[in-house]
Design a protein around this motif. Structure first.
Motif, PDB file in Angstrom:
ATOM      1  N   GLN A 129      -0.368  -5.217  -2.041  1.00  0.00           N
ATOM      2  CA  GLN A 129       0.181  -6.105  -1.021  1.00  0.00           C
ATOM      3  C   GLN A 129       0.938  -5.343   0.064  1.00  0.00           C
ATOM      4  O   GLN A 129       1.212  -5.889   1.130  1.00  0.00           O
ATOM      5  CB  GLN A 129       1.100  -7.148  -1.672  1.00  0.00           C
ATOM      6  CG  GLN A 129       0.353  -8.122  -2.575  1.00  0.00           C
ATOM      7  CD  GLN A 129       1.299  -9.036  -3.344  1.00  0.00           C
ATOM      8  OE1 GLN A 129       2.430  -8.660  -3.642  1.00  0.00           O
ATOM      9  NE2 GLN A 129       0.821 -10.227  -3.673  1.00  0.00           N
ATOM     10  N   ALA A 130       1.272  -4.081  -0.209  1.00  0.00           N
ATOM     11  CA  ALA A 130       1.973  -3.281   0.806  1.00  0.00           C
ATOM     12  C   ALA A 130       1.096  -3.024   2.023  1.00  0.00           C
ATOM     13  O   ALA A 130       1.602  -2.698   3.109  1.00  0.00           O
ATOM     14  CB  ALA A 130       2.425  -1.949   0.203  1.00  0.00           C
ATOM     15  N   ARG A 131      -0.217  -3.178   1.891  1.00  0.00           N
ATOM     16  CA  ARG A 131      -1.108  -2.982   3.035  1.00  0.00           C
ATOM     17  C   ARG A 131      -0.799  -3.949   4.180  1.00  0.00           C
ATOM     18  O   ARG A 131      -1.112  -3.672   5.337  1.00  0.00           O
ATOM     19  CB  ARG A 131      -2.562  -3.139   2.609  1.00  0.00           C
ATOM     20  CG  ARG A 131      -3.144  -1.915   1.921  1.00  0.00           C
ATOM     21  CD  ARG A 131      -4.629  -2.038   1.719  1.00  0.00           C
ATOM     22  NE  ARG A 131      -5.193  -0.836   1.155  1.00  0.00           N
ATOM     23  CZ  ARG A 131      -5.610   0.217   1.849  1.00  0.00           C
ATOM     24  NH1 ARG A 131      -5.511   0.190   3.172  1.00  0.00           N
ATOM     25  NH2 ARG A 131      -6.122   1.276   1.257  1.00  0.00           N
ATOM     26  N   ASP A 168       5.404   3.059  12.658  1.00  0.00           N
ATOM     27  CA  ASP A 168       5.062   2.130  11.579  1.00  0.00           C
ATOM     28  C   ASP A 168       5.265   2.857  10.258  1.00  0.00           C
ATOM     29  O   ASP A 168       5.244   4.097  10.198  1.00  0.00           O
ATOM     30  CB  ASP A 168       3.610   1.654  11.671  1.00  0.00           C
ATOM     31  CG  ASP A 168       3.376   0.713  12.843  1.00  0.00           C
ATOM     32  OD1 ASP A 168       3.824  -0.446  12.738  1.00  0.00           O
ATOM     33  OD2 ASP A 168       2.767   1.137  13.841  1.00  0.00           O
ATOM     34  N   GLY A 169       5.421   2.073   9.188  1.00  0.00           N
ATOM     35  CA  GLY A 169       5.521   2.710   7.883  1.00  0.00           C
ATOM     36  C   GLY A 169       6.151   1.815   6.844  1.00  0.00           C
ATOM     37  O   GLY A 169       6.704   0.748   7.141  1.00  0.00           O
ATOM     38  N   PHE A 170       6.031   2.248   5.596  1.00  0.00           N
ATOM     39  CA  PHE A 170       6.638   1.517   4.479  1.00  0.00           C
ATOM     40  C   PHE A 170       6.853   2.464   3.311  1.00  0.00           C
ATOM     41  O   PHE A 170       6.240   3.543   3.216  1.00  0.00           O
ATOM     42  CB  PHE A 170       5.762   0.331   4.053  1.00  0.00           C
ATOM     43  CG  PHE A 170       4.415   0.724   3.494  1.00  0.00           C
ATOM     44  CD1 PHE A 170       4.270   1.151   2.185  1.00  0.00           C
ATOM     45  CD2 PHE A 170       3.276   0.645   4.285  1.00  0.00           C
ATOM     46  CE1 PHE A 170       3.038   1.515   1.674  1.00  0.00           C
ATOM     47  CE2 PHE A 170       2.035   1.005   3.791  1.00  0.00           C
ATOM     48  CZ  PHE A 170       1.906   1.443   2.477  1.00  0.00           C
ATOM     49  N   PRO A 230      -0.425  -1.857  10.455  1.00  0.00           N
ATOM     50  CA  PRO A 230      -1.123  -2.516  11.568  1.00  0.00           C
ATOM     51  C   PRO A 230      -2.587  -2.762  11.205  1.00  0.00           C
ATOM     52  O   PRO A 230      -3.219  -1.936  10.525  1.00  0.00           O
ATOM     53  CB  PRO A 230      -1.003  -1.497  12.717  1.00  0.00           C
ATOM     54  CG  PRO A 230       0.158  -0.627  12.342  1.00  0.00           C
ATOM     55  CD  PRO A 230       0.172  -0.568  10.855  1.00  0.00           C
ATOM     56  N   GLY A 231      -3.120  -3.878  11.662  1.00  0.00           N
ATOM     57  CA  GLY A 231      -4.485  -4.231  11.302  1.00  0.00           C
ATOM     58  C   GLY A 231      -5.538  -3.275  11.826  1.00  0.00           C
ATOM     59  O   GLY A 231      -6.641  -3.191  11.281  1.00  0.00           O
ATOM     60  N   TRP A 232      -5.214  -2.516  12.878  1.00  0.00           N
ATOM     61  CA  TRP A 232      -6.214  -1.637  13.476  1.00  0.00           C
ATOM     62  C   TRP A 232      -6.335  -0.298  12.754  1.00  0.00           C
ATOM     63  O   TRP A 232      -7.266   0.481  13.024  1.00  0.00           O
ATOM     64  CB  TRP A 232      -5.901  -1.381  14.944  1.00  0.00           C
ATOM     65  CG  TRP A 232      -4.530  -0.803  15.198  1.00  0.00           C
ATOM     66  CD1 TRP A 232      -3.404  -1.499  15.535  1.00  0.00           C
ATOM     67  CD2 TRP A 232      -4.149   0.572  15.121  1.00  0.00           C
ATOM     68  NE1 TRP A 232      -2.336  -0.645  15.672  1.00  0.00           N
ATOM     69  CE2 TRP A 232      -2.764   0.636  15.429  1.00  0.00           C
ATOM     70  CE3 TRP A 232      -4.815   1.752  14.830  1.00  0.00           C
ATOM     71  CZ2 TRP A 232      -2.057   1.842  15.445  1.00  0.00           C
ATOM     72  CZ3 TRP A 232      -4.121   2.953  14.842  1.00  0.00           C
ATOM     73  CH2 TRP A 232      -2.757   2.999  15.151  1.00  0.00           C
TER      74      TRP A 232
END
Length: 386
Positions: free
Chosen positions: A89-91, A10-12, A95-97
């Protein structure tokens, strides 16, 4: 300016203008692999290239650099590009966990992931209460691998050091060295710790500071260090000389903050206070005028743009790390955001960004990843240590 959070599966990345209200660019991992090439330190050390990379060195890996493919197999990494109006908003790309990845001194990080396995990295302890894993660790940047259906998500939580303990640990080895052979920022760190009584032996710290003629150095932190010595020794002549040096200096980034701290020192000594307004009036560039307005508690409309620029530079309250922001610039940005008045409508944003960045920078220092002390000097002088 840019900010990144990468965890392999995951990542951004977020790219935005420091000034103005234009949308930011969000680059989100949808499939494959994304990881920073150099995850530590979070802020690039002073003197390193602005992008904190050597020529021809990768900034991010889109495949595991130690991995391999079977014959006729292929690896695919898919990135999604899109605009966002605000950094927060990048959050949504996380992943929600994933929990809050910065733990305050003495706190733990709770992972509500009953169907995933937590593998702690060096220095991390994970305990289970059947439905969640609770991670604790010594202060610093740590690593926890979360094994799930999508593979391994490698998180890098930060356990923030207590600022008192950090100051004491940094000052102790400095007192064993000759001050004449160290940069003035080292003296500023010792002076800040002494002023706030977070050193093990205040007399030894004062003796160390008195070995050097700090005003002869004629650099930014020198008058502040000299003032700290003057306050401790009740040396009015030294204090007046330090205030005079400040009054004659050409205004530069951070001088407004130093002038405000020097004004307090003048009151403590009982000498004629520094004319802070005259110093602030010397500001010429837009960044300097913003600082002057902030320190002088000018209209919020004048300060708003500068505060929002600093918030973006520090990545708001996002987890992860900046791209190419130096430790000295980060320390100064944190100190400026801490100066935003309590009554300001921007105070909450400023506190969230500065607290997050302060934890990351302090962890850099407790891990021994920063070779210079400029960033720590700004951090300690702006820290409220009760």
């Amino acid at each position: 300016t840019g900010w990144s959070w990468t965890a392999e599966s995951d990542g951004f990345l977020v790219i935005s203008r420091e000034e103005g209200d234009r949308p930011s660019l969000l680059i989100r991992l949808r499939q494959g692999f994304l990881r920073e090439s150099s995850p530590s330190p979070r802020f690039s050390p002073s003197g390193r290239r602005a992008e904190a990379l050597e020529p021809n060195m990768a900034a991010f890996f889109l495949a595991n650099p130690t991995g391999s493919l079977r014959p006729f197999a292929r690896h695919v990494t898919r990135l999604e590009f899109g605009p966002i109006d605000r950094l927060e908003q990048a959050r949504a790309a996380m992943p929600g966990w994933v929990p809050e990845l910065i733990a305050r001194p003495g706190d733990a990080i709770r992972f509500d992931t009953p169907d995933q396995a937590l593998v702690p990295g060096h220095g991390v302890t994970v305990a289970s209460d059947d439905i969640a894993g609770v991670a604790t660790a010594a202060a610093g940047h740590r690593e926890i691998a979360v094994h799930g259906a999508r593979g391994v998500t490698r998180l890098r939580p930060t356990f923030e050091p207590d600022p008192r303990v950090l100051a004491a640990e940094v000052v102790a080895p400095l007192l064993g060295r000759r001050p004449g052979g160290l940069p003035t920022a080292s003296g500023a760190v010792v002076a800040a710790a002494l002023s706030r009584r977070v050193v093990a032996d205040p007399n030894a710290a004062l003796d160390w500071l008195e070995q050097e003629d700090w005003l002869a150095r004629e650099d930014q932190f020198a008058p502040l260090v000299a003032l700290a010595v003057a306050v401790e020794t009740h040396d009015e002549a030294l204090g007046i000389a330090a205030l005079d040096v400040l009054a004659r200096r050409r205004f530069g980034a951070g001088d407004g903050l130093i002038a405000s701290w020097a004004w307090v020192a003048g009151l403590q000594m009982g000498v004629a206070p520094l004319d802070v307004s005259a110093i602030l009036a010397k500001a010429t560039t837009p960044a300097e005028r913003f600082e002057a307005s902030l320190v002088g508690q000018g209209p919020e409309a004048v300060c708003a743009g500068g505060v929002q620029t600093l918030v973006r530079r520090l990545g708001a309250d996002l987890p992860g790390a900046p791209m190419g922001l130096g430790a000295t610039d980060a320390g100064l940005a944190i100190a400026l955001l801490r100066a935003v008045p309590e009554h300001s409508s921007l105070r909450a944003e400023a506190v969230a960004a500065s607290d997050k960045a302060a934890a990351l920078l302090a962890a850099d220092y407790v891990d021994g990843l920063q070779p210079t002390y400029d960033g720590l000097a700004w951090l300690l002088w702006s820290e409220t240590l009760s």
